[in-house]
Structure formats: structure tokens, C-alpha cells
Design an enzyme around this catalytic site. Structure first.
Site, PDB file in Angstrom:
ATOM      1  N   ASP A   1      -9.119   7.577   7.152  1.00  0.00           N
ATOM      2  CA  ASP A   1      -8.810   7.159   5.778  1.00  0.00           C
ATOM      3  C   ASP A   1      -9.843   6.146   5.318  1.00  0.00           C
ATOM      4  O   ASP A   1      -9.509   5.088   4.803  1.00  0.00           O
ATOM      5  CB  ASP A   1      -7.400   6.570   5.701  1.00  0.00           C
ATOM      6  CG  ASP A   1      -6.925   6.349   4.255  1.00  0.00           C
ATOM      7  OD1 ASP A   1      -7.503   6.972   3.347  1.00  0.00           O
ATOM      8  OD2 ASP A   1      -6.001   5.557   4.052  1.00  0.00           O
TER       9      ASP A   1
ATOM     10  N   GLY B   1       0.834  -1.199   0.000  1.00  0.00           N
ATOM     11  CA  GLY B   1       0.000   0.000   0.000  1.00  0.00           C
ATOM     12  C   GLY B   1       0.864   1.243   0.000  1.00  0.00           C
ATOM     13  O   GLY B   1       2.075   1.171  -0.197  1.00  0.00           O
TER      14      GLY B   1
ATOM     15  N   ALA C   1       2.305   1.092   4.031  1.00  0.00           N
ATOM     16  CA  ALA C   1       2.868  -0.102   4.646  1.00  0.00           C
ATOM     17  C   ALA C   1       2.750  -1.283   3.707  1.00  0.00           C
ATOM     18  O   ALA C   1       1.988  -1.254   2.743  1.00  0.00           O
ATOM     19  CB  ALA C   1       2.124  -0.406   5.945  1.00  0.00           C
TER      20      ALA C   1
END
Lengths: 230, 333
Positions: free
Chosen positions: A128, A14, A17
Site C-alpha cells: 500500500d 484512516g 485503523a
């Protein structure tokens, strides 16, 4: 300094991470490793990775305790900026939106709205919320579709109307940009679910404040005309 | 259609610019003049007066560079928005006058769309994720469903505006960006400053306040360096998040702030991590310019034709994602 990733299949690389599938004390697990970002200053990089790892672990803990649909937390290693958590088999909501029937989609989004309202209810902001951050667990059939919300890297404690409204506003923006043609099947049921939870919790006044603030945030943003967007 | 050349007029903010572009996308001539305030920021009325004072010279200069007479112009395009009202009005008035005087069609172009389109043309990319950073805009956008969808943007001030405002507070002359970049090279330490990313959106006003206050305790070079490092890391993070989310294979950096070497380096590293092709729009076409307006005008005219005079009102708050993009095929919708 290079960090070694745990052995195992890389599930996803991602923005923030790497997710590596592995096992933890014999259980199916995901290692979320915040890798060093060469593009930013090492001090800033260390601060961001360590702070977000610690905060994410604490928040997952609170959400599990509140009984909300999130992965269980197994272990945390701040030095390696790594969180170990339960592996959830399934696909991202983003990927299944085009394949799901409208009524199923409505049901999922309604419950997602309730879940986010409950999260806000214990003083947490997701930060998010996207359709990539909701995992639809391997489908058993209509009516029994389960999901888990993931990725609390940008989550934080806040009970302010502003922060809750921004949280919902960001989700609206993601739905608009990613699923423009399915917007009506996604966002209105989501908000219905959010409202329903708030009404059950006798927080209708707060909900009205949030709705008003969301309109305010849209107008405050750059270049929004006075008319409502289509 | 007999249109060979399009004349594009840009006047959204401090730059008045005219570009002459032909149908194939060749920039035949480009001339610009940028208003620099003696002190303080941009006062819209004073900027508009600057545009009024210089527009004739700029238009003639662009035509001269293109080596054509004004009668060779077959289409007039102007920045219809977003931007500062008084400045937009100057460009729109000039465009209307040319439209009537030359008897050629007129099109109103969205300034942000023009930035993306000239980037696609100049860098030969097809479907990029675009980071557009300037004095007035901070937008992460990609094409989907017939529009340039906005994935991330500033929640308060634009990054270029933030740099300029900091430069003013530090006593540096306008524009601040290049001076801050030069000073950053002399820094000794990195100071922690507020880092505000909300999903794919960002905010710069807290950073500006903290950096301005830090000037009391640290050297200007250290603050300038830390300000750049923090602000650009925020931009890199939202760009990376949008890249991971949209899975685009090209990344385009444009806008006035795109000239910053450190920003180019950081965004380039993000692209490299994701195996994405990275391109930065050449400096003369990255900042506000008339050539991008002319090119976007050509694309728009090909699909939608010209505007009637009463449709040429300026649109000071015109969102990028409000504009249909009919010249691009939209397979997902």
C-alpha cells in the site's frame, strides 16, 4: 462488542485503523488500533483484523532489523488488534509535495526508491505504498531531509517479480491519480533510486524483468490501449 | 446552438438502449432491451445481432415516450467505448446514420464518464468519490486535475462478471446477481473465501475459483452468501481507503451491481463512518442506459463540439482516466 480506544489525541482515522497518540513506558508512541468494521461479516472482520495486526507487527520487526527507515515497534496486542510503535513527528509526503523544491523532492523520491528496493531485497512487499504512507520528519534543511515509511497493514512476504512489480505499479497509479501535475518530479526519480539500489546489489537483470513486468501489468489491466499513456 | 434534445445510444455490452435528454438534463424518454443468453455467457457476435434486431423499436419507443418527432433531435451521442467491439460497432453505425440523415452533430462518449455524469445529475452531488460496479467494470474514481482519476480498479475480472460466472457454474440463469442476492438471504453459515485487496485495487478471479469449488462441499445458499459478503467487503474496503485518501465528502454508487441491497448497505455504512454523504443512482439510470450517454454527450458537445465522421471509430479499450473533462473546473491544477 465495542472496543475502547486508548486515551490520547486521534492523529488520524484512516481506512483501516485509528492512530492514537499516547505514551509507552515514557516514550512518545502511536497506538494503531484496527477497529471493528460494522459493514463486514463478524467472522471475516475478526480474521482480517487479527491477521493484519500480527503480520504488520512481524514485518515492522523485520524492517527495523534490516535498518530501514520505519518506526520502531514497541508492543503488540492481538486481542485488541493494536500495535504500539514509535511516534514520528512530521508531515505526510502527500501534503508537502506542493511545497518542496524540485531538487529536494527528487532527492527524497530517489531515496524512497532505494528504500523500497531494499525492502523488496529482504523479501517484503509494502502492498500500500502511497504518498500518505511516507512521513517527512520535521525538516532540518535541504540535503538532510529524513523520512520514514509507515503502514504495513497490507505488506507481505514475497520475492516474486510479479508482486514487486505490482507494488511499484500501485505507487505509480497513486502518483498519477493524486499528483498528476507533479508526476515527473516524483515517479521517475523514485524509479531511478530503485534501479540504483538494484544495480549496486548486482540485480540489474531482476530490475529489467521488473520493468518489463510493470508494462505487462499496465496492459493486462482493464482497458489499456496499446500506446503508452502520456 | 438550437439543440433542444440529444439522442443517446448505448451499446457497449448486453444492453441496447436509447435515451432522449434535453439541455437542462431532464430525461424525456428512455427505452432499453437487454440480451439474455439462452445458456452460457455473452457471445459478442450474438449480442451485436440482438442490438441489430431491436434498435429500431427501441429508438422509436424512446422518441414516443419523449413525445417528440425524430426531427426534434439536435444532437446524436453514442457510446464510443469501452466495450465489446461488435456491440459498439452497432451503436456507432446507427449514430453515424442518424448524424448524416438528420444533419445534426455527432459526439462519441466514454461509457464510464457517462455513468459518473448521470450519477452526479440524478443524485444532485457535485464532486463525489464514485464506486462504479457492473458486469464489465469495477472502478473507484474521483475528479482531480481535469480527469476522473482511477484510484482503484479490478486487476482481473469485474465484480459483476464474477457474479455472473459463479451463477453459471451454479446452474443459475443469467444475470446472476439478483439470484445470488436472493439465495444469500437463506444462508446458514459464512464460509471463508479468498479476500484479495492490493492497495486500492482488487482481484476477483481467485474468489470465483474458490467459491465454485466450495459448491462441492456447501449449500448453494451458503456459498452465494459468503461470496457476496467477501466480494462486497473487498469493495467496501477499497472504497473506504479511497475515501480516506481523497477526503471527498460525497460517495456515489453506480453501475448494474449498485442495485444489490447488501452492497448498498455496506457502502452506506462506510460513508456513515466517515461522515460522508452517500447516494446510490436510481436503478433505471444505474445500469447501462442511453440517457447517460445523451447527458454526457450534451456536456461534451458544449465544450468540444461534434466529431468529424472519421473521428467516430469505436475505442473498445478506452480508459476512464484517458478522457479530459473540460466541463468541470479543476482548481488543483
Amino acid at each position: 462488542m465495542e472496543m475502547a480506544l486508548p486515551d490520547g489525541e486521534i492523529l488520524r482515522r484512516g481506512a483501516e485503523a485509528v492512530l492514537v497518540r499516547g505514551s509507552w513506558l515514557g516514550r512518545d508512541a502511536v497506538y494503531k488500533v484496527r477497529e471493528i468494521k460494522a459493514y463486514r461479516h463478524p467472522d471475516l472482520d475478526a480474521r482480517i483484523r487479527s491477521e493484519r495486526t500480527a503480520s504488520e507487527a512481524r514485518i515492522i520487526g523485520s524492517l527495523v532489523q534490516a535498518g530501514l527507515p520505519v518506526p520502531c515497534l514497541y508492543d503488540v496486542d492481538l486481542h485488541a488488534a493494536t500495535i504500539v510503535m514509535e511516534y514520528i513527528p512530521g508531515r505526510r509526503l502527500k501534503d508537502v509535495v506542493p511545497t518542496l523544491e524540485t531538487n529536494v523532492l527528487h532527492a527524497i523520491l530517489h531515496r524512497l526508491g532505494e528504500t523500497i528496493a531494499a525492502m523488496h531485497g529482504i523479501g517484503l512487499i509494502h502492498g500500500d505504498l502511497t504518498t500518505s504512507n511516507v512521513i517527512i520528519e520535521n525538516e532540518a534543511g535541504p540535503g538532510s531531509i529524513e523520512f520514514r515509511v509507515i503502514d504495513f497493514g497490507l505488506s507481505r512476504h514475497s520475492e516474486s517479480i510479479e508482486d514487486r512489480s505490482v507494488d511499484l505499479h500501485l505507487f505509480k497509479r497513486v502518483v498519477t491519480s493524486t499528483h498528476a501535475s507533479a508526476f515527473d518530479d516524483l515517479f521517475p526519480p523514485f524509479m531511478d533510486g530503485y534501479r540504483a539500489w538494484m544495480e549496486d546489489a548486482r540485480k540489474s537483470d531482476q530490475f529489467r524483468q521488473i520493468e518489463t513486468r510493470m508494462r505487462g501489468i499496465e496492459i493486462r489491466g482493464r482497458y489499456v490501449q496499446k500506446k503508452e499513456r502520456q | 446552438m438550437t439543440m433542444e434534445y440529444c439522442l443517446g445510444i448505448e451499446s457497449t455490452a448486453h444492453t441496447f438502449s436509447t435515451g432522449v435528454v434535453d439541455r437542462s438534463g431532464t430525461v424525456a424518454g428512455l427505452a432499453s432491451d437487454t440480451y439474455v443468453p439462452a445458456e452460457g455467457g455473452l457471445h459478442p457476435i450474438k449480442v451485436a445481432q440482438h442490438h441489430v434486431d431491436c434498435f429500431q423499436d427501441i429508438i422509436w419507443s424512446a422518441l414516443e415516450k419523449a413525445g417528440i418527432e425524430i426531427e426534434a433531435i439536435g444532437l446524436v451521442a453514442f457510446s464510443q467505448g469501452p466495450g465489446l467491439g461488435p456491440c459498439l460497432r452497432v451503436g456507432a453505425s446507427i449514430a453515424r446514420t442518424l448524424h448524416l440523415r438528420l444533419g445534426v452533430p455527432i459526439v462519441g462518449v466514454n461509457h464510464c464518464v457517462a455513468h459518473v455524469e448521470i450519477g452526479r445529475l440524478a443524485c444532485a452531488v457535485d464532486d463525489p468519490l464514485t464506486l462504479y460496479v457492473s458486469g464489465g467494470n469495477t472502478i473507484v474514481s474521483a475528479f482531480d486535475c481535469g480527469r476522473y482519476q482511477v484510484f482503484g480498479e479490478t486487476l482481473d475480472i469485474a465484480v459483476g462478471n464474477m457474479l455472473d460466472a459463479f451463477a453459471r457454474a451454479a446452474g443459475l440463469p443469467h444475470p446472476g446477481g439478483p439470484k445470488i442476492e436472493a439465495l444469500a438471504g437463506e444462508a446458514q453459515v459464512y464460509i471463508h473465501l479468498p479476500y484479495t485487496v492490493k492497495g486500492m485495487d482488487l482481484a476477483f478471479s481467485g474468489l470465483l475459483t474458490a467459491a465454485t469449488r466450495a459448491l462441492n462441499s456447501y449449500s448453494l445458499a451458503d456459498v452465494a452468501y459468503s461470496l457476496q459478503e467477501t466480494a462486497f467487503a473487498m469493495l467496501a474496503e477499497v472504497t473506504e481507503r479511497a475515501l480516506a485518501h481523497t477526503e471527498k465528502t460525497e460517495l456515489l454508487l453506480t453501475g448494474g451491481v449498485a442495485a444489490n441491497g447488501r452492497l448498498q448497505e455496506m457502502i452506506g455504512l462506510v460513508a456513515k463512518d466517515h461522515g460522508t454523504r452517500f447516494v446510490a443512482v436510481p436503478r433505471e439510470l444505474a445500469g447501462d442506459n442511453g440517457a447517460m450517454i445523451a447527458w454526457a454527450g450534451i456536456l461534451q458537445f458544449g465544450c468540444e463540439g461534434g466529431l468529424a465522421l472519421e473521428q467516430t471509430n469505436i475505442i473498445p479499450k478506452w480508459r476512464l482516466d484517458d478522457v479530459p473533462i473540460p466541463w468541470r473546473a479543476s482548481p488543483t491544477c
